[in-house]
Design an enzyme around this catalytic site. Sequence first.
Site, PDB file in Angstrom:
ATOM      1  N   LYS A 270       0.841  -1.198   0.000  1.00  0.00           N
ATOM      2  CA  LYS A 270       0.000   0.000   0.000  1.00  0.00           C
ATOM      3  C   LYS A 270       0.875   1.245   0.000  1.00  0.00           C
ATOM      4  O   LYS A 270       1.999   1.217   0.502  1.00  0.00           O
ATOM      5  CB  LYS A 270      -0.857   0.035   1.270  1.00  0.00           C
ATOM      6  N   ARG A 344     -10.470 -11.353   1.512  1.00  0.00           N
ATOM      7  CA  ARG A 344     -11.305 -12.380   0.888  1.00  0.00           C
ATOM      8  C   ARG A 344     -10.621 -13.752   0.937  1.00  0.00           C
ATOM      9  O   ARG A 344     -11.299 -14.773   0.967  1.00  0.00           O
ATOM     10  CB  ARG A 344     -11.647 -11.956  -0.550  1.00  0.00           C
TER      11      ARG A 344
HETATM   12  N1  BES Z   1      -8.291  -3.579   4.128  1.00  0.00           N
HETATM   13  C1  BES Z   1      -8.358  -3.168   2.780  1.00  0.00           C
HETATM   14  C2  BES Z   1      -9.620  -2.369   2.478  1.00  0.00           C
HETATM   15  C3  BES Z   1      -9.711  -0.998   3.077  1.00  0.00           C
HETATM   16  C4  BES Z   1      -9.061   0.060   2.506  1.00  0.00           C
HETATM   17  C5  BES Z   1     -10.514  -0.779   4.158  1.00  0.00           C
HETATM   18  C6  BES Z   1      -9.191   1.330   3.051  1.00  0.00           C
HETATM   19  C7  BES Z   1     -10.665   0.482   4.698  1.00  0.00           C
HETATM   20  C8  BES Z   1      -9.996   1.537   4.130  1.00  0.00           C
HETATM   21  C9  BES Z   1      -8.349  -4.386   1.866  1.00  0.00           C
HETATM   22  O1  BES Z   1      -7.592  -5.449   2.284  1.00  0.00           O
HETATM   23  C10 BES Z   1      -7.785  -3.932   0.568  1.00  0.00           C
HETATM   24  O2  BES Z   1      -6.647  -3.584   0.541  1.00  0.00           O
HETATM   25  N2  BES Z   1      -8.614  -3.936  -0.469  1.00  0.00           N
HETATM   26  C11 BES Z   1      -8.193  -3.507  -1.755  1.00  0.00           C
HETATM   27  C12 BES Z   1      -8.766  -4.488  -2.735  1.00  0.00           C
HETATM   28  C13 BES Z   1      -8.212  -4.346  -4.127  1.00  0.00           C
HETATM   29  C14 BES Z   1      -6.736  -4.692  -4.147  1.00  0.00           C
HETATM   30  C15 BES Z   1      -8.998  -5.245  -5.029  1.00  0.00           C
HETATM   31  C16 BES Z   1      -8.745  -2.112  -1.990  1.00  0.00           C
HETATM   32  O3  BES Z   1      -9.848  -1.809  -1.554  1.00  0.00           O
HETATM   33  O4  BES Z   1      -8.031  -1.320  -2.604  1.00  0.00           O
HETATM   34 MN    MN Z   2      -5.578  -5.292   1.689  1.00  0.00          MN
END
Ligand code: BES
Ligand code: MN
Length: 498
Positions: A270, A344
């Site tokens: 990230k 997931r």
């Molecule tokens: N934990 C995150 C989702 C998230 C992001 C929750 C910001 C709250 C605030 C999750 O694991 C994630 O990183 N999801 C990705 C999915 C994508 C790679 C398909 C996302 O939402 O960018």
């Molecule tokens: Mn994630």
Amino acid sequence: MQVSVNTNDNINGTLVLPLWQGSESMPSGSEAGVPRALKSQIDTILAAGDFKAKSGSAMTLAGTDGGKALLIGLGKSDAATLQSVREAGAKVTASLSKIHGKTITVKFSGLEGDHMGAFVEGMILRDYSYDKYKSKDDDDDSDDSEIDAHITCEADKIENLQKSANLSLAVASGVYLARDLGNAPPNDLYPMAFAEQAIAFGNEHDNVKVTIINYEQAISMGMGGLVGVGMGSARKPCMVIFEINPDMPGPSPCIVGKGITFDTGGISLKPPPSMDEMKYDMHGSATTFGVMQALVASGHKERVIGVTCMAENMPSSNAQRPGDVIKTYSGKTVEVLNTDAEGRLVLSDGLWYTGTKLNPSYIIDLATLTGACVVALGHEASGLWSNDDDLRNKIKEAGEHCGEIAWPMPLFKAFEKEMTDSKIADVRNLGAGRWGGSNTAAAFLKQFIPNKPGTEEQIPWAHLDIAGTAWGAKTNKMLKNGATGIHVRTLHHLITGQ
Ligand code: BES
Ligand code: MN
Ligand code: ZN
């Protein structure tokens, strides 16, 4: 907070007076026991329109002969909802400062029983702060004792209001626990630390059984989703299974929580801004644990199951890579196209395990699953997906009742198709494009809901994406900041009807 409801006319500590908008004097039902000087000052203020009792307003009176008071605006009586009075109750606790002291007397007059109950619930929910890591200065003389709340109301409503306050306190113990877990820093709250806390909870209660599936067991059981996400961290993943009243007959409600104790994104790292907030990525598991606590505290007698999928998503030489294909507990293979879509993956194993081993009547999972859900709904509602209309409606209604909105979202066949067209595996963990990201995530999860035994029909299942509601809503009046404890109350209400 301690809450006692009675008809005693004495005012203990600060008088708290909930008022409907447009009140021009103190309601006569609240006058008993109020010193004349205080009453006359309140009447003067109200008659002059200096306090209009608008929703969300509060005014402190101090320095008068008759003692201190806190006036609280309930807004217009014909527009009152459970949530508006709950928020007014929260305003009481938010307004209390050193000058009010820790003892208060709330005088209700002319409020319906449900509204008084919600008001007291709001007072209780807002009475939370996370100070565990703050050192106390030697010269800090602040009083950190509990708030002692005395409530008075019409005599025929006392018994019900005390019952409702006791229930609110019991359920709030689960909300506080979920907040504590959510707020805990990720260096101290890692998968096995959560598991150990769960084991201690199990040891404290005769009617709670807690089982851990540790890393080695997860490997030998073939839980490739949980293992794939967790293996990049020195703090190994695990699954925690809570059983409340395990000896009661099933099928039973099963709650499944995403418990990523920190989500760096893994190799699909990230960007730095706000990455610290990914300590909240275990709020699904925090809510699950909180619901268990709430059920135990409220004396629930039926069997209920909680399952949390705990892992830390780290980049390292042992981490999974984009391009890896893993085999999940269900036997289905997944092409990992982005290691940041890890929630997931851990849930795929938790859902299949729950569906096949734990005898569910229905399964509800909670997960801070997608940023896309926050794009869609902001911080005002959790996304709600379900394969069962009845379950969806019940969750929506329970959420509405509790002021924790769960908003229906679609499970179109096209989303499922998108997630199952991997060139080399059964399922892919990333949508083909970026559109509808919270829907494709839900469609992924649906692939891991087993059928009811001996049928072609899936177990009733619902998914709550709490990415926008687990923390960060400036409009959530039930807390000051940090983890919200979202949906502990919704699920307690859904499961118990209380
Ligand atoms: N934990 C995150 C989702 C998230 C992001 C929750 C910001 C709250 C605030 C999750 O694991 C994630 O990183 N999801 C990705 C999915 C994508 C790679 C398909 C996302 O939402 O960018
Ligand atoms: Mn994630
Ligand atoms: Zn995550």
